[in-house]
Design a protein around this motif. Structure first.
Motif, PDB file in Angstrom:
ATOM      1  N   ILE A 140       0.839  -1.211   0.000  1.00 17.75           N
ATOM      2  CA  ILE A 140       0.000   0.000   0.000  1.00 17.75           C
ATOM      3  C   ILE A 140       0.869   1.255   0.000  1.00 17.75           C
ATOM      4  O   ILE A 140       2.064   1.207   0.288  1.00 17.75           O
ATOM      5  N   VAL A 141       0.230   2.369  -0.318  1.00 12.97           N
ATOM      6  CA  VAL A 141       0.922   3.656  -0.316  1.00 12.97           C
ATOM      7  C   VAL A 141       1.220   4.065   1.127  1.00 12.97           C
ATOM      8  O   VAL A 141       0.446   3.781   2.041  1.00 12.97           O
ATOM      9  N   ASN A 142       2.338   4.725   1.327  1.00 10.23           N
ATOM     10  CA  ASN A 142       2.766   5.182   2.651  1.00 10.23           C
ATOM     11  C   ASN A 142       2.015   6.463   3.031  1.00 10.23           C
ATOM     12  O   ASN A 142       2.126   7.474   2.344  1.00 10.23           O
ATOM     13  N   GLU A 143       1.267   6.417   4.126  1.00  8.10           N
ATOM     14  CA  GLU A 143       0.519   7.579   4.599  1.00  8.10           C
ATOM     15  C   GLU A 143       1.178   8.217   5.828  1.00  8.10           C
ATOM     16  O   GLU A 143       0.501   8.778   6.689  1.00  8.10           O
ATOM     17  N   ALA A 144       2.497   8.151   5.894  1.00  7.10           N
ATOM     18  CA  ALA A 144       3.213   8.654   7.078  1.00  7.10           C
ATOM     19  C   ALA A 144       3.048  10.152   7.294  1.00  7.10           C
ATOM     20  O   ALA A 144       3.181  10.635   8.419  1.00  7.10           O
ATOM     21  N   GLY A 145       2.750  10.903   6.250  1.00 10.31           N
ATOM     22  CA  GLY A 145       2.610  12.352   6.383  1.00 10.31           C
ATOM     23  C   GLY A 145       1.245  12.778   6.892  1.00 10.31           C
ATOM     24  O   GLY A 145       0.728  13.830   6.497  1.00 10.31           O
ATOM     25  N   ASN A 146       0.661  12.001   7.791  1.00 10.02           N
ATOM     26  CA  ASN A 146      -0.697  12.271   8.266  1.00 10.02           C
ATOM     27  C   ASN A 146      -0.752  13.057   9.580  1.00 10.02           C
ATOM     28  O   ASN A 146      -1.820  13.271  10.135  1.00 10.02           O
ATOM     29  N   GLY A 147       0.403  13.454  10.093  1.00  6.87           N
ATOM     30  CA  GLY A 147       0.434  14.234  11.325  1.00  6.87           C
ATOM     31  C   GLY A 147       0.599  13.404  12.595  1.00  6.87           C
ATOM     32  O   GLY A 147       0.864  13.954  13.655  1.00  6.87           O
ATOM     33  N   LEU A 148       0.431  12.076  12.484  1.00  9.16           N
ATOM     34  CA  LEU A 148       0.628  11.209  13.645  1.00  9.16           C
ATOM     35  C   LEU A 148       2.104  10.872  13.780  1.00  9.16           C
ATOM     36  O   LEU A 148       2.811  10.747  12.776  1.00  9.16           O
ATOM     37  N   ARG A 149       2.553  10.706  15.022  1.00 15.48           N
ATOM     38  CA  ARG A 149       3.969  10.488  15.274  1.00 15.48           C
ATOM     39  C   ARG A 149       4.211   9.140  15.937  1.00 15.48           C
ATOM     40  O   ARG A 149       3.340   8.584  16.595  1.00 15.48           O
ATOM     41  N   ASN A 150       5.409   8.607  15.724  1.00 11.66           N
ATOM     42  CA  ASN A 150       5.802   7.333  16.326  1.00 11.66           C
ATOM     43  C   ASN A 150       6.153   7.557  17.800  1.00 11.66           C
ATOM     44  O   ASN A 150       7.310   7.700  18.168  1.00 11.66           O
ATOM     45  N   GLU A 151       5.114   7.578  18.616  1.00 12.57           N
ATOM     46  CA  GLU A 151       5.248   7.818  20.049  1.00 12.57           C
ATOM     47  C   GLU A 151       4.928   6.539  20.821  1.00 12.57           C
ATOM     48  O   GLU A 151       4.418   5.576  20.246  1.00 12.57           O
ATOM     49  N   ILE A 152       5.204   6.552  22.097  1.00 11.95           N
ATOM     50  CA  ILE A 152       4.974   5.375  22.949  1.00 11.95           C
ATOM     51  C   ILE A 152       3.553   4.852  22.779  1.00 11.95           C
ATOM     52  O   ILE A 152       2.588   5.613  22.889  1.00 11.95           O
ATOM     53  N   GLY A 153       3.453   3.563  22.473  1.00 15.18           N
ATOM     54  CA  GLY A 153       2.158   2.911  22.372  1.00 15.18           C
ATOM     55  C   GLY A 153       1.458   3.037  21.038  1.00 15.18           C
ATOM     56  O   GLY A 153       0.362   2.500  20.866  1.00 15.18           O
ATOM     57  N   THR A 154       2.069   3.735  20.074  1.00 14.91           N
ATOM     58  CA  THR A 154       1.412   3.862  18.771  1.00 14.91           C
ATOM     59  C   THR A 154       1.698   2.653  17.885  1.00 14.91           C
ATOM     60  O   THR A 154       2.725   1.990  18.016  1.00 14.91           O
ATOM     61  N   LEU A 155       0.772   2.412  16.984  1.00 13.12           N
ATOM     62  CA  LEU A 155       0.826   1.296  16.041  1.00 13.12           C
ATOM     63  C   LEU A 155       1.216   1.863  14.680  1.00 13.12           C
ATOM     64  O   LEU A 155       0.628   2.843  14.223  1.00 13.12           O
ATOM     65  N   ALA A 156       2.217   1.260  14.039  1.00 15.86           N
ATOM     66  CA  ALA A 156       2.683   1.751  12.741  1.00 15.86           C
ATOM     67  C   ALA A 156       2.943   0.573  11.805  1.00 15.86           C
ATOM     68  O   ALA A 156       3.091  -0.570  12.240  1.00 15.86           O
ATOM     69  N   MET A 157       2.994   0.872  10.512  1.00 14.91           N
ATOM     70  CA  MET A 157       3.248  -0.166   9.519  1.00 14.91           C
ATOM     71  C   MET A 157       4.747  -0.388   9.325  1.00 14.91           C
ATOM     72  O   MET A 157       5.519   0.565   9.203  1.00 14.91           O
ATOM     73  N   ALA A 158       5.122  -1.657   9.289  1.00 17.75           N
ATOM     74  CA  ALA A 158       6.506  -2.022   8.963  1.00 17.75           C
ATOM     75  C   ALA A 158       6.643  -2.044   7.444  1.00 17.75           C
ATOM     76  O   ALA A 158       5.668  -2.262   6.726  1.00 17.75           O
ATOM     77  N   ARG A 159       7.836  -1.814   6.962  1.00 17.31           N
ATOM     78  CA  ARG A 159       8.093  -1.806   5.524  1.00 17.31           C
ATOM     79  C   ARG A 159       9.564  -2.037   5.259  1.00 17.31           C
ATOM     80  O   ARG A 159      10.380  -2.085   6.185  1.00 17.31           O
ATOM     81  N   THR A 160       9.915  -2.163   3.977  1.00 21.65           N
ATOM     82  CA  THR A 160      11.321  -2.263   3.576  1.00 21.65           C
ATOM     83  C   THR A 160      11.840  -0.854   3.299  1.00 21.65           C
ATOM     84  O   THR A 160      11.181   0.136   3.640  1.00 21.65           O
ATOM     85  N   ALA A 161      12.977  -0.759   2.622  1.00 18.30           N
ATOM     86  CA  ALA A 161      13.534   0.550   2.264  1.00 18.30           C
ATOM     87  C   ALA A 161      12.635   1.288   1.269  1.00 18.30           C
ATOM     88  O   ALA A 161      12.693   2.513   1.159  1.00 18.30           O
ATOM     89  N   ASP A 162      11.794   0.549   0.555  1.00 20.07           N
ATOM     90  CA  ASP A 162      10.836   1.162  -0.366  1.00 20.07           C
ATOM     91  C   ASP A 162       9.703   1.763   0.473  1.00 20.07           C
ATOM     92  O   ASP A 162       9.032   1.037   1.205  1.00 20.07           O
ATOM     93  N   PRO A 163       9.481   3.071   0.389  1.00 20.78           N
ATOM     94  CA  PRO A 163       8.464   3.720   1.233  1.00 20.78           C
ATOM     95  C   PRO A 163       7.062   3.125   1.077  1.00 20.78           C
ATOM     96  O   PRO A 163       6.282   3.118   2.027  1.00 20.78           O
ATOM     97  N   ASP A 164       6.750   2.631  -0.123  1.00 19.18           N
ATOM     98  CA  ASP A 164       5.413   2.110  -0.391  1.00 19.18           C
ATOM     99  C   ASP A 164       5.399   0.581  -0.448  1.00 19.18           C
ATOM    100  O   ASP A 164       4.798  -0.013  -1.347  1.00 19.18           O
TER     101      ASP A 164
END
Length: 195
Positions: A96-120
């Motif tokens: 899927i496309v990387n939606e990292a620019g959504n304003g949410l940050r990798n903070e304690i307890g947050t859930l994020a998508m794992a990926r390779t060096a390819d952003p998408d």
């Protein structure tokens, strides 16, 4: 006449969605049932619609049942959702496309998508941040600075997540940071009694 105005007000409110339960619908919550205990996460479809839709497809098809947390690094993150207990990688759908620019940050307890060096390149694997991992946050659209998409957070059971994080790890074939005793996700399901 009063009845007419009351009816008109109710009609307008209903039309605006203000009388509808769906207008106040909470973000989806999921229960992760593991062999170390359960925890509950909340997802943010308004911030990461494609990521949440993708994740929910995996949940709804039972993809995560009997997968493991295969990469555990205390004081960093726990990663799962892609391997069975014998370290067999599961077949996934298209990335899927990387939606990292959504304003949410990798903070304690947050859930994020794992990926390779390819952003998408994210498919099914995810991780839970154990610290405020600022270096994983979106900085720019540049492939090296785009970061990792946060799409939810742990609402209840962070103690279970921390217990998982403290488990002894080692190598398993080409993989490192693998728990020596399998940490199994038995089931992921919609929370029918939202917090």
């Amino acid at each position: 006449m009063r009845q007419f105005y009351a009816f008109l007000v109710l009609t307008l409110l209903s039309g605006l969605g203000l009388m509808s339960n769906s207008a106040f619908a909470a973000n989806p919550q999921l229960v992760f049932e593991t062999n170390r205990g359960d925890f509950i996460v909340e997802l943010y479809p308004d911030k990461a619609p494609k990521t949440v839709a993708n994740f929910m497809q995996y949940v709804n098809t039972g993809f995560y049942n009997d997968t493991i947390f295969h990469r555990v690094i205390n004081r960093f993150m726990i990663q799962g959702g892609g391997f069975t207990a014998n370290m067999t990688e599961k077949t996934t759908r298209a990335p899927i496309v990387n939606e990292a620019g959504n304003g949410l940050r990798n903070e304690i307890g947050t859930l994020a998508m794992a990926r390779t060096a390819d952003p998408d390149s994210a498919t099914a694997q995810f991780f839970i941040n154990l610290e405020n991992n600022q270096f994983l946050n979106y900085q720019s659209p540049d492939p090296e600075l785009i970061g990792y998409c946060v799409f939810g957070r742990v609402l209840k059971g962070i103690d279970v997540v921390r217990e998982i994080a403290a488990t002894p790890t080692g190598n398993a074939g080409p993989y490192s940071d693998v728990p020596k005793s399998a940490i199994v996700i038995h089931h992921v399901k919609l929370n029918t009694q939202p917090l």
